[in-house]
Design a protein around this motif. Structure first.
Motif, PDB file in Angstrom:
ATOM      1  N   THR A 253      -3.481   2.135  -6.260  1.00  0.00           N
ATOM      2  CA  THR A 253      -3.138   3.231  -7.165  1.00  0.00           C
ATOM      3  C   THR A 253      -2.624   2.698  -8.498  1.00  0.00           C
ATOM      4  OG1 THR A 253      -2.569   4.597  -5.247  1.00  0.00           O
ATOM      5  CG2 THR A 253      -1.764   5.330  -7.402  1.00  0.00           C
ATOM      6  N   ALA A 254      -1.895   1.582  -8.469  1.00  0.00           N
ATOM      7  CA  ALA A 254      -1.371   1.008  -9.708  1.00  0.00           C
ATOM      8  C   ALA A 254      -2.476   0.513 -10.625  1.00  0.00           C
ATOM      9  CB  ALA A 254      -0.403  -0.124  -9.387  1.00  0.00           C
ATOM     10  N   VAL A 255      -3.600   0.071 -10.054  1.00  0.00           N
ATOM     11  CA  VAL A 255      -4.717  -0.419 -10.879  1.00  0.00           C
ATOM     12  C   VAL A 255      -5.831   0.633 -10.972  1.00  0.00           C
ATOM     13  CG1 VAL A 255      -4.239  -2.848 -10.440  1.00  0.00           C
ATOM     14  CG2 VAL A 255      -5.705  -1.581  -8.854  1.00  0.00           C
ATOM     15  N   LYS A 256      -5.458   1.915 -10.725  1.00  0.00           N
ATOM     16  CA  LYS A 256      -6.368   3.043 -10.894  1.00  0.00           C
ATOM     17  C   LYS A 256      -7.578   2.957  -9.978  1.00  0.00           C
ATOM     18  CE  LYS A 256      -4.950   3.712 -15.682  1.00  0.00           C
ATOM     19  NZ  LYS A 256      -5.377   3.825 -17.102  1.00  0.00           N
ATOM     20  N   LYS A 257      -7.309   2.634  -8.713  1.00  0.00           N
ATOM     21  CA  LYS A 257      -8.342   2.592  -7.691  1.00  0.00           C
ATOM     22  C   LYS A 257      -7.811   3.265  -6.432  1.00  0.00           C
ATOM     23  CE  LYS A 257     -10.264  -1.727  -9.468  1.00  0.00           C
ATOM     24  NZ  LYS A 257      -9.632  -1.485 -10.766  1.00  0.00           N
ATOM     25  N   ALA A 258      -8.673   3.362  -5.437  1.00  0.00           N
ATOM     26  CA  ALA A 258      -8.268   3.871  -4.134  1.00  0.00           C
ATOM     27  C   ALA A 258      -8.402   2.753  -3.110  1.00  0.00           C
ATOM     28  CB  ALA A 258      -9.117   5.071  -3.732  1.00  0.00           C
ATOM     29  N   PHE A 259      -7.531   2.773  -2.111  1.00  0.00           N
ATOM     30  CA  PHE A 259      -7.556   1.778  -1.043  1.00  0.00           C
ATOM     31  C   PHE A 259      -8.409   2.320   0.097  1.00  0.00           C
ATOM     32  CE2 PHE A 259      -5.218  -0.400   2.580  1.00  0.00           C
ATOM     33  CZ  PHE A 259      -5.889  -1.599   2.388  1.00  0.00           C
ATOM     34  N   LEU A 260      -9.464   1.601   0.440  1.00  0.00           N
ATOM     35  CA  LEU A 260     -10.419   2.064   1.446  1.00  0.00           C
ATOM     36  C   LEU A 260     -10.381   1.120   2.638  1.00  0.00           C
ATOM     37  CD1 LEU A 260     -13.910   3.507   0.859  1.00  0.00           C
ATOM     38  CD2 LEU A 260     -13.702   1.636   2.487  1.00  0.00           C
ATOM     39  N   ILE A 261     -10.255   1.688   3.831  1.00  0.00           N
ATOM     40  CA  ILE A 261     -10.316   0.917   5.062  1.00  0.00           C
ATOM     41  C   ILE A 261     -11.415   1.513   5.932  1.00  0.00           C
ATOM     42  CG2 ILE A 261      -7.888   0.248   4.981  1.00  0.00           C
ATOM     43  CD1 ILE A 261      -7.287   2.404   7.024  1.00  0.00           C
ATOM     44  N   GLY A 262     -12.032   0.663   6.725  1.00  0.00           N
ATOM     45  CA  GLY A 262     -13.112   1.143   7.581  1.00  0.00           C
ATOM     46  C   GLY A 262     -13.436   0.146   8.664  1.00  0.00           C
ATOM     47  N   ILE A 283      -7.290   5.866   0.887  1.00  0.00           N
ATOM     48  CA  ILE A 283      -5.841   6.057   0.817  1.00  0.00           C
ATOM     49  C   ILE A 283      -5.405   5.946  -0.637  1.00  0.00           C
ATOM     50  CG2 ILE A 283      -3.607   5.171   1.574  1.00  0.00           C
ATOM     51  CD1 ILE A 283      -5.100   3.959   3.997  1.00  0.00           C
ATOM     52  N   GLU A 284      -4.631   6.912  -1.077  1.00  0.00           N
ATOM     53  CA  GLU A 284      -4.024   6.863  -2.397  1.00  0.00           C
ATOM     54  C   GLU A 284      -2.515   7.060  -2.254  1.00  0.00           C
ATOM     55  OE1 GLU A 284      -5.734   9.448  -5.262  1.00  0.00           O
ATOM     56  OE2 GLU A 284      -7.795   8.792  -4.890  1.00  0.00           O
ATOM     57  N   TRP A 285      -1.758   6.381  -3.107  1.00  0.00           N
ATOM     58  CA  TRP A 285      -0.309   6.461  -3.037  1.00  0.00           C
ATOM     59  C   TRP A 285       0.176   7.545  -4.004  1.00  0.00           C
ATOM     60  CZ3 TRP A 285       3.013   4.379   0.302  1.00  0.00           C
ATOM     61  CH2 TRP A 285       4.380   4.460   0.010  1.00  0.00           C
ATOM     62  N   ALA A 286       0.937   8.494  -3.497  1.00  0.00           N
ATOM     63  CA  ALA A 286       1.473   9.580  -4.316  1.00  0.00           C
ATOM     64  C   ALA A 286       2.986   9.522  -4.260  1.00  0.00           C
ATOM     65  CB  ALA A 286       0.982  10.938  -3.820  1.00  0.00           C
TER      66      ALA A 286
END
Length: 288
Positions: A253-262, A283-286
């Motif tokens: 989120t800090a680098v304007k992306k989303a964290f994806l796991i699979g 996953i995004e941090w809010a």
């Protein structure tokens, strides 16, 4: 009457000491256009073997990328060491003479290019020296500068005579499909499913170490788009530490992306292809 489209040629991937390399520039371009695969430039030039900023061909592919390309029918893998040994040992006298002749012709062409460059630089230096001589305020040192330019041009000519040619590809001397490995050679049922899933859906992937993840995922060519996801792959029954989820989500989120796991669903395949079925979560941090 329209002619049927020509069948696309399979891309040759060389397996050398467990690394998967592509040397042909046309094959590299085809991988980028047809298979959403960039690879990583790892090559350097014989003239500057210590350079580490601007690398060139060949490109190196990750094992999971190779598996996805083979499954999609885009590429095949060959044992390049065995293919080269077989080709070199089977060369007859005529083939050896033809190979040496081709190297000599390429060396002469390189000599011609370097000679033209040296002549152009020498003419520019001579023009500058003549201008200095015509200038009434010029000192006698100007003529000496012209002589130094001429001596440097002579030294460059002497270097050109010792120029050697190192072929960057052996596609003309080794059969492309010699020692081709079976499609199941690099198949891994546990890892690589997420990479295959993303590539099959049109995404581009590069190593994600700079963002603390396994992959950086792009919606298009990385030369045109920023990455949208930082992706990690896990086993279906593998426990995911909560700190990995929190750290990955906050960093992404800090680098304007989303964290994806699979991960790959056990004993499940997609009905429309032979690729494994994959479950993925974004996953995004809010902040509160």
């Amino acid at each position: 009457m329209e002619q049927p489209p020509q069948q696309q040629q399979l891309i040759r991937i060389a397996n050398i000491s467990g690394r998967y390399l592509v040397f042909d520039p046309d094959a590299v371009s085809a991988l980028r256009r047809r298979a959403n695969t960039n690879g990583t430039l790892v090559g350097t030039t014989p003239q500057q073997p210590t350079q580490n900023i601007f690398l060139g061909l060949p490109i190196e592919l990750r094992p999971e990328e190779v598996d996805a390309l083979v499954r999609a029918g885009v590429a095949y893998v060959v044992d390049d060491v065995a293919a080269h040994k077989s080709a070199l040992l089977s060369l007859g006298p005529d083939e050896r003479r033809a190979y040496i002749g081709s190297l000599r012709s390429r060396k002469l062409a390189a000599h011609k290019v370097f000679a033209e460059m040296t002549a152009h630089k020498a003419s520019v230096a001579a023009t500058k020296a003549n201008k200095k001589k015509r200038d009434p305020g010029a000192s006698e040192g100007g003529g000496g500068g012209g002589k130094l330019d001429g001596s440097s041009a002579y030294s460059r000519n002497s270097q050109v005579t010792s120029l050697g040619v190192t072929p960057t590809s052996s596609v003309n001397y080794v059969s492309p499909d010699a020692y081709a490995l079976p499609a199941e050679h690099n198949r891994d049922s546990e890892r690589g499913a997420l990479c295959q899933f993303m590539l099959s859906n049109g995404y581009y992937m590069t190593p994600g170490l700079r963002f603390g993840a396994r992959y950086s995922v792009y919606p298009g060519d990385p030369l045109r788009f920023h990455a949208h996801f930082m992706a990690n792959e896990y086993g279906w029954e593998e426990e995911i530490p909560i700190l990995d989820i929190v750290g990955g989500g906050r960093l992404a989120t800090a680098v304007k992306k989303a964290f994806l796991i699979g991960g790959r669903e056990p004993s499940a395949t997609r009905p429309d292809s032979a690729l494994p079925s994959v479950r993925s979560f974004s996953i995004e941090w809010a902040g509160m």
